[in-house]
Enzyme design. Structure first.
Site: not given
Ligand code: IVH
Length: 667
Positions: A112, A114, A116, A221, A309, A403, A406, A421, A426
């Protein structure tokens, strides 16, 4: 109260709930905005005129109530963890290999987007939204219920009266972000760097009316307490969330192998820019809850999920200068000052160069054109110099001998790359130490950021950590950019921090080699500051996780007269110096079959959940391991146990069924 009035309020609430869900969750509006607003205004008016009609789940709550003075802290019932990262196909295949080693080859995944934004937890009791919180440090977040209520895609009441905790990502759509920044610029205010910061900033507004104007949205999620819901897979969980009225993201795919996952991730590299919100990767989760349970967690993240990522964006800019910073431990860090450039959603102006060796290795000169990216999409980094762009005007950079703060002579300790240092007086080191003391994993004092500390330090209001507890409100109010309200909040946050458990104070003191984890171990073992202060090197190394180097550093630290004095001062000021977390039990003192044994759980358990079994075994002094080895003492084999059972037999490990385990646990 007239019957018609009550009926009208009910009708308006029903209609508004329905329209809201159609518009914000299903994306299928059936009325115009004007019609919605008209009904909402009427409801707000009726509730204002008849306060007895007000209700927590009324759609009128969306407009935001009275401002708060501070966010309350919320302890998460199950920790909000983060995910491990994968940066390429190989990392994803490794993840798949680890998963299959743990649970066998029959695995399906859900991939799914991720999102932001920022992680939030939403608690419902009997179907009513009762509390929403930020992730915070994973264990303790902040209560932002009033702000979350303004997000229209968060249901205030669910379609069924269930008690459930759900987790999701609150975010600001790209369009709203752009127009918010336009407004900010018109008003001469600093724009937000990216939609994530804008969303976080909006949800951390104390005035919910402001949050209500920010046009935030959410995708949920996951479920915090899935065992209570009766579903047995993540995909089933998402379907349940849809059914209950939540907004889940439809761009998800159930994949029956890692190739399908990889195809999904690469397809989104191209499709990503066209989305109306920002994503920073793809999350991959093992679908079956039973398999999730079997895989379990590392200290930081689940073994059943990973975040892919997207490849980091790389840009060209010019390195105009190198600045030197003195850290808490005296280490001098060179920082590249860059011509501001936009990369992966923010404007980057600086990047750490870490140490002199790195500058030589990368052959960096002042005035060079360089490639910059964000490591892990967060930390700006100079990747390499564009040698072909050199004009001959570039200048060599020389590390100083003294430094920059200091002026004492810098030294290079044995085998270290860093210059230090070593002047304990300091000012830079003292200031950085104070910043560390108030930081999240240390005393966690909200509202005391780097800027305020630097200001307090410069104005000589604080020169050591004890001084923080001597601050008076009027001293704060007299400072630039500090209002009456912020000063009150700050004093309150400082006072609250006095109650922290010992490990936070220990970590905050910044003892060499003692990180947050070691601080916790020390606090758990010694329980009081006095006992730790009088511990010998032998006492310390007797603890499993403490090595010689750390033991020496701890003893040296506590023997310094100024430290003894500081701790006395902190105590006199009311700072707690006892450990108040869960008690550590000595395995040898436990009279149980499980004490000191390593146990592996496999197959489907029927009486206990895997987590319950693990907790009970651990309470009795046993250790639960993920895989069978020669160190395994006992295997608990549930229904349909597979490869682990075979391995146990091979190693001659004793095998029990679940009934036998339960009998022994209850002895
Ligand atoms: S699952 C146990 N699903 O990404 C952690 N996270 O490092 C379960 N995030 O802190 C997270 N979309 O804020 C999950 N579809 C998604 C997500 C998601 C964004 C974020 C979430 C989490 C970070 C994971």
């Amino acid at each position: 109260m007239p019957e018609e009035l009550l009926a009208r309020v009910k009708e308006l609430r029903h209609l508004l709930h329905k329209w809201n869900h159609e518009y914000h969750v299903l994306d299928q509006p059936s009325v115009s905005d004007a019609e919605y607003d008209k009904a909402l205004n009427e409801l707000v008016r009726l509730e204002e005129e008849n306060p007895s009609l007000q209700s927590e789940d009324s759609p009128s709550q969306r407009v935001g109530g009275a401002p708060l003075s501070v966010f309350e802290k919320v302890e998460h019932t199950t920790p909000m963890l983060s995910l491990g990262n994968a940066f390429n196909e190989e990392d994803l295949r490794d993840f798949d290999r680890r998963v299959r080693q743990g649970v066998g080859n029959e695995v399906s995944y859900v991939a799914e987007l991720k999102i932001d934004g920022l992680a939030v937890s939403l608690r419902y009791e009997d179907g009513l939204f009762i509390q929403g919180a930020t992730r915070g440090d994973g264990s303790v977040g902040e209560d932002i219920t009033q702000n979350l209520k303004t997000i229209r895609s968060i249901p205030l009441r669910l379609s069924k009266p269930v008690s459930i905790e759900v987790r999701g990502e609150a975010f600001m759509p790209k369009k709203s972000f752009i127009s918010l920044n336009e407004q900010k610029e018109e008003l001469g205010e600093e724009p937000f760097a990216n939609p994530r910061n804008a969303a976080a900033g909006s949800l951390r507004q104390l005035d919910p009316k402001l949050a209500a104007k920010r046009n935030l949205d959410i995708y949920v999620y996951g479920i915090g307490n899935p065992a209570t819901t009766g579903v047995n897979s993540h995909s089933g969980g998402l379907d349940l969330l849809d059914e209950l009225g939540f907004k889940t993201n439809n761009e998800r795919k159930k994949c029956s192998n890692i190739d399908e996952v990889i195809e999904f991730t690469s397809s989104w590299v191209e499709k990503r820019p066209a989305l109306p919100y920002e994503i920073d990767g793809i999350v991959i989760k093992v679908d079956s809850f039973e398999q999730q349970d079997e895989l379990g967690f590392t200290a930081k993240s689940p073994r059943w999920a990973i975040a892919y990522k997207f490849p980091a964006e790389e840009v060209v800019t010019r390195l105009v200068d190198i600045e030197l910073n003195v850290g808490r431990t005296g280490v001098i860090t060179p920082t590249a000052i860059l011509e501001p450039v936009r990369v992966a959603g923010t404007v980057v102006k600086r990047a750490s160069l870490h140490n002199e060796d790195l500058i030589r290795e990368k052959d960096i000169k002042l005035g060079d054109y360089v490639i910059v990216k964000k490591a892990g999409d967060i930390i700006p980094e100079v990747v390499h110099v564009l040698l072909e762009k050199r004009t001959g005007e570039e200048k060599d950079f020389l590390m100083p001998t003294h430094c920059p703060e200091c002026n004492s002579e810098l030294v290079r300790l044995d085998e270290e790359v860093a210059l230090r240092c070593i002047n304990p007086e300091c000012p830079a080191q003292i200031r950085e130490g104070l910043i560390h003391f108030v930081s999240r994993n240390a005393m966690n004092i909200d509202g005391l950021g780097e800027r305020v500390i630097a200001q307090l330090f410069q104005e000589k209001l604080i020169s050591n950590v004890a001084d923080l507890y001597r601050l008076q409100k009027d001293q704060l109010v007299a400072m630039e950019r500090m209002g009456e309200k912020s000063a009150t909040n700050l004093i309150e946050a400082i006072t609250t921090s006095k109650k922290n458990s010992l490990e936070k104070l220990l970590f905050g003191l910044g003892i060499r080699h003692v990180g947050a984890k070691a601080a916790k171990t020390l606090a758990q073992h010694f329980e009081t500051m006095e006992k730790l202060q009088s511990a010998t090197i032998d006492d310390l190394v007797a603890i499993n996780e403490i090595g010689e180097k750390m033991a020496e550093a701890v003893v040296t630290y506590f023997h310094k007269p100024e430290v003894v004095h500081l701790i006395d001062e902190l105590k006199a000021l009311g700072v707690n110096t006892d450990y108040t977390g869960p008690k550590l039990v000595n395995v040898e003192d436990i009279d149980s079959f499980f004490a000191g044994k390593t146990i592996v759980l496999t197959g489907k358990l029927e009486i206990l959940t895997r987590n319950e079994a693990k907790e009970k075994i651990e309470l009795l002094g046993g250790k639960v391991a993920g895989s069978v080895s020669k160190n395994t003492d006992l295997l608990i084999a549930g229904e349909a146990a597979g490869s682990k059972l075979d391995q146990a037999k091979k190693h001659g490990v004793e095998v029990w069924n679940e009934e036998r385990l339960v009998l022994e646990l209850n002895k």
